[in-house]
Design a protein around this motif. Structure first.
Motif, PDB file in Angstrom:
ATOM      1  N   ALA A 281      21.450  32.177 -67.596  1.00 35.68           N
ATOM      2  CA  ALA A 281      21.637  32.841 -68.795  1.00 35.68           C
ATOM      3  C   ALA A 281      22.889  32.614 -69.472  1.00 35.68           C
ATOM      4  CB  ALA A 281      21.227  34.294 -68.598  1.00 35.68           C
ATOM      5  N   PHE A 282      23.115  32.763 -70.507  1.00 41.61           N
ATOM      6  CA  PHE A 282      24.429  32.700 -71.312  1.00 41.61           C
ATOM      7  C   PHE A 282      24.512  33.936 -72.350  1.00 41.61           C
ATOM      8  CE2 PHE A 282      22.997  28.471 -69.648  1.00 41.61           C
ATOM      9  CZ  PHE A 282      24.178  27.973 -68.905  1.00 41.61           C
ATOM     10  N   ARG A 283      25.384  34.466 -71.903  1.00 44.33           N
ATOM     11  CA  ARG A 283      25.571  35.668 -72.682  1.00 44.33           C
ATOM     12  C   ARG A 283      26.941  35.895 -73.317  1.00 44.33           C
ATOM     13  NH1 ARG A 283      27.335  41.109 -71.773  1.00 44.33           N
ATOM     14  NH2 ARG A 283      25.897  42.740 -72.828  1.00 44.33           N
TER      15      ARG A 283
ATOM     16  N   PRO B 207      18.082  22.223 -77.602  1.00 45.83           N
ATOM     17  CA  PRO B 207      17.166  20.765 -77.644  1.00 45.83           C
ATOM     18  C   PRO B 207      16.692  19.905 -76.383  1.00 45.83           C
ATOM     19  CG  PRO B 207      18.629  21.049 -79.189  1.00 45.83           C
ATOM     20  CD  PRO B 207      19.292  22.033 -78.172  1.00 45.83           C
ATOM     21  N   GLN B 208      17.702  20.092 -75.329  1.00 43.91           N
ATOM     22  CA  GLN B 208      17.583  19.030 -74.212  1.00 43.91           C
ATOM     23  C   GLN B 208      17.495  19.862 -72.937  1.00 43.91           C
ATOM     24  OE1 GLN B 208      21.395  16.466 -74.157  1.00 43.91           O
ATOM     25  NE2 GLN B 208      22.111  18.477 -75.390  1.00 43.91           N
ATOM     26  N   ALA B 209      17.171  21.222 -73.225  1.00 49.66           N
ATOM     27  CA  ALA B 209      16.971  21.888 -71.836  1.00 49.66           C
ATOM     28  C   ALA B 209      15.652  22.795 -72.037  1.00 49.66           C
ATOM     29  CB  ALA B 209      17.883  23.017 -71.698  1.00 49.66           C
ATOM     30  N   SER B 210      15.118  23.198 -70.760  1.00 56.41           N
ATOM     31  CA  SER B 210      13.677  24.016 -70.651  1.00 56.41           C
ATOM     32  C   SER B 210      14.103  25.422 -70.926  1.00 56.41           C
ATOM     33  CB  SER B 210      13.356  23.902 -69.387  1.00 56.41           C
ATOM     34  OG  SER B 210      12.092  24.835 -69.332  1.00 56.41           O
ATOM     35  N   VAL B 211      13.832  26.000 -72.249  1.00 57.81           N
ATOM     36  CA  VAL B 211      14.258  27.236 -72.584  1.00 57.81           C
ATOM     37  C   VAL B 211      13.606  28.483 -71.938  1.00 57.81           C
ATOM     38  CG1 VAL B 211      14.623  28.885 -74.573  1.00 57.81           C
ATOM     39  CG2 VAL B 211      15.422  26.447 -74.794  1.00 57.81           C
ATOM     40  N   ALA B 212      14.244  29.357 -71.112  1.00 58.52           N
ATOM     41  CA  ALA B 212      13.246  30.180 -70.553  1.00 58.52           C
ATOM     42  C   ALA B 212      13.155  31.613 -71.342  1.00 58.52           C
ATOM     43  CB  ALA B 212      14.076  30.915 -69.193  1.00 58.52           C
ATOM     44  N   TRP B 213      14.004  31.832 -72.339  1.00 60.67           N
ATOM     45  CA  TRP B 213      14.034  32.578 -73.465  1.00 60.67           C
ATOM     46  C   TRP B 213      14.866  32.189 -74.519  1.00 60.67           C
ATOM     47  CZ3 TRP B 213      15.981  34.344 -68.902  1.00 60.67           C
ATOM     48  CH2 TRP B 213      17.400  35.075 -68.811  1.00 60.67           C
ATOM     49  N   PRO B 214      14.599  32.409 -75.704  1.00 60.40           N
ATOM     50  CA  PRO B 214      15.502  32.017 -76.935  1.00 60.40           C
ATOM     51  C   PRO B 214      16.667  33.043 -76.992  1.00 60.40           C
ATOM     52  CG  PRO B 214      13.619  33.024 -77.790  1.00 60.40           C
ATOM     53  CD  PRO B 214      13.355  33.070 -76.326  1.00 60.40           C
TER      54      PRO B 214
ATOM     55  N   GLU C 176      22.000  36.829 -76.034  1.00 59.75           N
ATOM     56  CA  GLU C 176      21.946  35.908 -74.863  1.00 59.75           C
ATOM     57  C   GLU C 176      20.831  34.874 -74.951  1.00 59.75           C
ATOM     58  OE1 GLU C 176      19.519  37.885 -71.203  1.00 59.75           O
ATOM     59  OE2 GLU C 176      21.584  38.807 -71.768  1.00 59.75           O
ATOM     60  N   PHE C 177      20.721  34.005 -74.138  1.00 55.79           N
ATOM     61  CA  PHE C 177      19.340  33.032 -73.787  1.00 55.79           C
ATOM     62  C   PHE C 177      19.535  32.468 -72.603  1.00 55.79           C
ATOM     63  CE2 PHE C 177      22.920  29.941 -74.892  1.00 55.79           C
ATOM     64  CZ  PHE C 177      22.496  28.766 -74.307  1.00 55.79           C
ATOM     65  N   GLY C 178      18.296  32.115 -72.227  1.00 59.15           N
ATOM     66  CA  GLY C 178      17.917  31.705 -70.695  1.00 59.15           C
ATOM     67  C   GLY C 178      17.342  30.227 -70.797  1.00 59.15           C
ATOM     68  N   ILE C 179      17.941  29.303 -69.760  1.00 58.00           N
ATOM     69  CA  ILE C 179      17.143  28.266 -69.558  1.00 58.00           C
ATOM     70  C   ILE C 179      17.054  28.051 -68.001  1.00 58.00           C
ATOM     71  CG2 ILE C 179      18.527  27.209 -71.564  1.00 58.00           C
ATOM     72  CD1 ILE C 179      20.196  25.523 -69.152  1.00 58.00           C
ATOM     73  N   ASN C 180      15.921  27.085 -67.643  1.00 53.90           N
ATOM     74  CA  ASN C 180      15.672  26.496 -66.614  1.00 53.90           C
ATOM     75  C   ASN C 180      16.612  25.286 -66.209  1.00 53.90           C
ATOM     76  OD1 ASN C 180      14.057  28.813 -65.989  1.00 53.90           O
ATOM     77  ND2 ASN C 180      12.394  27.843 -67.363  1.00 53.90           N
ATOM     78  N   ASP C 181      17.227  25.071 -65.105  1.00 54.68           N
ATOM     79  CA  ASP C 181      17.945  23.864 -64.774  1.00 54.68           C
ATOM     80  C   ASP C 181      16.846  22.799 -64.280  1.00 54.68           C
ATOM     81  OD1 ASP C 181      18.042  24.418 -62.194  1.00 54.68           O
ATOM     82  OD2 ASP C 181      19.919  24.162 -61.870  1.00 54.68           O
TER      83      ASP C 181
END
Length: 112
Positions: free
Chosen positions: A107-109, A78-85, A95-100
């Motif tokens: 990516a968090f796996r 909810p607080q980040a720019s999601v690159a992929w859900p 996994e999912f990815g965000i852009n910092d």
């Protein structure tokens, strides 16, 4: 063997806020005006200096292993720019990815 990566950031204060408040990393000021962010054995070091004579950027993705990808996704998405859900991956795990805040893809796996 551990690995630390030094990355250029756009703004140290913004980077500190993002990694601390959004991602829940431990953040500390470090040597020579750098910022060190750590969580679960992972370490990134940020500098605002133009050591590479280039803007902040990377063509790769930084992968972090997490124990609970679903819980962490619910916490940060909810607080980040999601690159992929959050999604199951064909090679196992989810996994999912965000852009910092600097444009780096993280990516968090979770291995299943």
């Amino acid at each position: 063997m551990s690995l630390s990566v030094v990355l250029r950031c756009n703004d140290l204060a913004e980077t500190k806020r993002f990694y601390e408040a959004v991602l829940g990393f431990n953040v500390s000021d470090s040597a020579n005006g750098t910022l060190t962010v750590q969580r679960d054995g992972a370490c990134l070091i940020f500098t605002a200096e133009d050591l590479w004579r280039a803007p902040a950027g990377c063509t790769g993705t930084f992968y972090f292993a997490v124990a609970d990808a679903t819980g962490y996704y619910q916490e940060v998405a909810p607080q980040a720019s999601v690159a992929w859900p959050l999604e199951p991956m064909s090679y196992g795990g989810q996994e999912f990815g965000i852009n910092d805040c600097n444009g780096y893809t993280l990516a968090f796996r979770q291995q299943v």
